[in-house]
Design a protein around this motif. Structure first.
Motif, mmCIF file in Angstrom:
data_model
loop_
_atom_site.group_PDB
_atom_site.id
_atom_site.type_symbol
_atom_site.label_atom_id
_atom_site.label_comp_id
_atom_site.label_asym_id
_atom_site.label_seq_id
_atom_site.Cartn_x
_atom_site.Cartn_y
_atom_site.Cartn_z
ATOM 1 N N LEU A 132 0.932 -1.091 -0.095
ATOM 2 C CA LEU A 132 -0.113 0.023 -0.004
ATOM 3 C C LEU A 132 0.813 1.240 0.058
ATOM 4 O O LEU A 132 2.137 1.216 0.350
ATOM 5 N N SER A 133 0.396 2.392 -0.221
ATOM 6 C CA SER A 133 1.068 3.698 -0.164
ATOM 7 C C SER A 133 1.012 4.030 1.501
ATOM 8 O O SER A 133 0.292 3.435 2.039
ATOM 9 N N ARG A 134 1.837 5.121 1.713
ATOM 10 C CA ARG A 134 1.928 5.213 3.089
ATOM 11 C C ARG A 134 0.807 6.072 3.756
ATOM 12 O O ARG A 134 0.443 6.037 4.895
ATOM 13 N N THR A 135 -0.105 6.629 2.740
ATOM 14 C CA THR A 135 -1.128 7.439 3.204
ATOM 15 C C THR A 135 -1.838 6.715 4.082
ATOM 16 O O THR A 135 -2.397 7.013 5.092
ATOM 17 N N PRO A 136 -2.538 5.525 3.637
ATOM 18 C CA PRO A 136 -3.461 4.536 4.439
ATOM 19 C C PRO A 136 -2.660 4.091 5.843
ATOM 20 O O PRO A 136 -3.454 3.859 6.637
ATOM 21 N N VAL A 137 -1.423 4.036 5.490
ATOM 22 C CA VAL A 137 -0.843 3.268 6.714
ATOM 23 C C VAL A 137 -0.714 4.450 7.854
ATOM 24 O O VAL A 137 -0.663 4.257 8.897
ATOM 25 N N ARG A 138 -0.438 5.632 7.325
ATOM 26 C CA ARG A 138 -0.292 6.806 8.261
ATOM 27 C C ARG A 138 -1.541 6.880 9.166
ATOM 28 O O ARG A 138 -1.773 7.171 10.412
ATOM 29 N N GLU A 139 -2.884 6.773 8.216
ATOM 30 C CA GLU A 139 -4.073 6.874 9.079
ATOM 31 C C GLU A 139 -4.257 5.860 9.935
ATOM 32 O O GLU A 139 -4.934 5.813 10.896
ATOM 33 N N ALA A 140 -3.885 4.526 9.692
ATOM 34 C CA ALA A 140 -3.919 3.420 10.631
ATOM 35 C C ALA A 140 -3.128 3.758 11.719
ATOM 36 O O ALA A 140 -3.528 3.346 12.841
ATOM 37 N N PHE A 141 -2.208 4.188 11.614
ATOM 38 C CA PHE A 141 -1.112 4.569 12.770
ATOM 39 C C PHE A 141 -1.898 5.457 13.894
ATOM 40 O O PHE A 141 -1.771 5.424 15.070
ATOM 41 N N LEU A 142 -2.430 6.324 13.157
ATOM 42 C CA LEU A 142 -3.122 7.478 13.941
ATOM 43 C C LEU A 142 -4.150 6.870 14.918
ATOM 44 O O LEU A 142 -4.372 7.285 15.980
ATOM 45 N N ARG A 143 -4.910 5.952 14.305
ATOM 46 C CA ARG A 143 -6.117 5.105 15.159
ATOM 47 C C ARG A 143 -5.448 4.320 15.979
ATOM 48 O O ARG A 143 -5.809 4.304 17.174
ATOM 49 N N LEU A 144 -4.417 3.480 15.841
ATOM 50 C CA LEU A 144 -3.833 2.661 16.872
ATOM 51 C C LEU A 144 -2.999 3.613 17.719
ATOM 52 O O LEU A 144 -3.195 3.339 19.116
ATOM 53 N N SER A 145 -2.697 4.753 17.661
ATOM 54 C CA SER A 145 -2.061 5.552 18.589
ATOM 55 C C SER A 145 -3.399 6.079 19.447
ATOM 56 O O SER A 145 -3.107 6.330 20.615
ATOM 57 N N ALA A 146 -4.458 6.649 18.860
ATOM 58 C CA ALA A 146 -5.501 6.854 19.738
ATOM 59 C C ALA A 146 -6.049 5.616 20.720
ATOM 60 O O ALA A 146 -6.714 6.023 21.681
ATOM 61 N N GLU A 147 -5.865 4.546 20.250
ATOM 62 C CA GLU A 147 -6.279 3.520 20.974
ATOM 63 C C GLU A 147 -5.059 3.156 22.039
ATOM 64 O O GLU A 147 -5.367 2.074 23.131
ATOM 65 N N GLY A 148 -3.863 3.600 22.196
ATOM 66 C CA GLY A 148 -3.032 3.357 23.130
ATOM 67 C C GLY A 148 -2.091 2.336 22.692
ATOM 68 O O GLY A 148 -1.181 2.105 23.490
ATOM 69 N N LEU A 149 -1.907 1.984 21.550
ATOM 70 C CA LEU A 149 -1.171 0.830 21.121
ATOM 71 C C LEU A 149 -0.009 1.305 20.429
ATOM 72 O O LEU A 149 1.102 0.683 20.536
ATOM 73 N N LEU A 150 0.136 2.484 19.947
ATOM 74 C CA LEU A 150 1.331 3.065 19.126
ATOM 75 C C LEU A 150 1.648 4.511 20.064
ATOM 76 O O LEU A 150 0.734 5.186 20.131
ATOM 77 N N ARG A 151 2.872 4.548 19.994
ATOM 78 C CA ARG A 151 3.250 6.181 20.094
ATOM 79 C C ARG A 151 3.988 6.817 18.952
ATOM 80 O O ARG A 151 5.016 6.144 18.431
ATOM 81 N N LEU A 152 3.591 7.871 18.320
ATOM 82 C CA LEU A 152 4.129 8.161 17.006
ATOM 83 C C LEU A 152 5.353 9.140 17.348
ATOM 84 O O LEU A 152 5.011 10.059 18.332
ATOM 85 N N TYR A 153 6.423 9.043 16.570
ATOM 86 C CA TYR A 153 7.496 9.862 16.559
ATOM 87 C C TYR A 153 7.610 10.545 15.115
ATOM 88 O O TYR A 153 8.076 9.466 14.282
#
Length: 218
Positions: free
Chosen positions: A45-66
């Motif tokens: 996939l392109s990075r755009t949908p992955v970036r959106e997925a990371f934002l969702r997972l960050s909101a759930e407390g599973l990822l911390r974005l840097y």
């Protein structure tokens, strides 16, 4: 919604599910740094949908974005593990007492044994995700049998954390842990069917606490 928007949403959902599954089952362990490019390349996939997925997972407390570095898989903390174990022990003990008092303990134990048989049929660690999902289903069968809709809803809300805790514990525990889990599940069924509430309450606490103790200290 345009066709492009629907496609983007579908791609984002795919990236979200793919990444979340790997966080929950331990393939992406706590403390690991993952990148948008890494995930995008894996699932083409392109990075755009992955970036959106990371934002969702960050909101759930599973990822911390840097920014410009990636995303850190947030480890299960000792306090979170303690809280989840305490909540589970309370709910499962309450459910066991209520089921025994209802006179339907043998029926519920039979339903739990059906789940246990499926768990026995799996090969660990090759089928670790399926093993852990059935582990959760085994305990949920008991809680659901108590017939309290609010407790069911709350227990369901613990699902992701519960799956992740068990996966993490199994990866850091001794190789015999799956066998021990199956043996304890069998004893839980026996005690429930026999209506031995006190012994069952002790085993539930011991069983859940043993998983928590295997988690790495964070």
């Amino acid at each position: 919604m345009s066709t492009r928007d629907r496609s983007q949403g579908s791609s984002s959902d795919r990236a979200y599910r793919w990444t979340k599954d790997r966080i929950l089952d331990g393939r992406f362990e706590g403390g690991r740094l993952i990148s948008e490019g890494e995930v995008a390349d894996e699932i083409q996939l392109s990075r755009t949908p992955v970036r959106e997925a990371f934002l969702r997972l960050s909101a759930e407390g599973l990822l911390r974005l840097y920014p410009k570095r990636g995303a850190l898989v947030v480890p299960v903390s000792a306090s979170e593990a303690e809280d989840i174990a305490e909540a589970r022990i309370f709910l499962e003990r309450h459910a066991a007492a209520k089921v025994i008092a209802s006179g339907h303990a043998a029926e519920v134990a039979s339903a739990m044994r059906e789940v246990l048989e499926k768990q026995h049929a799996l090969s660990y660690p090759e089928q670790a995700p399926e093993f852990t999902a059935l582990d959760r289903d085994f305990h949920a069968t008991l809680v659901n049998a108590a017939g309290n809709a609010l407790f069911d809803e709350f227990y369901s809300s613990l699902r992701d954390r519960q799956l992740r805790m068990v996966h993490t514990a199994l990866r850091h525990d001794n190789p015999d842990r799956p066998r021990i889990i199956l043996e304890e599940h069998s004893r839980i069924c026996d005690l429930l069917a026999a209506g031995e509430a006190e012994a069952l309450h002790s085993l539930i606490a011991e069983h859940i606490t043993s998983v928590r103790k295997q988690l790495p200290t964070v």
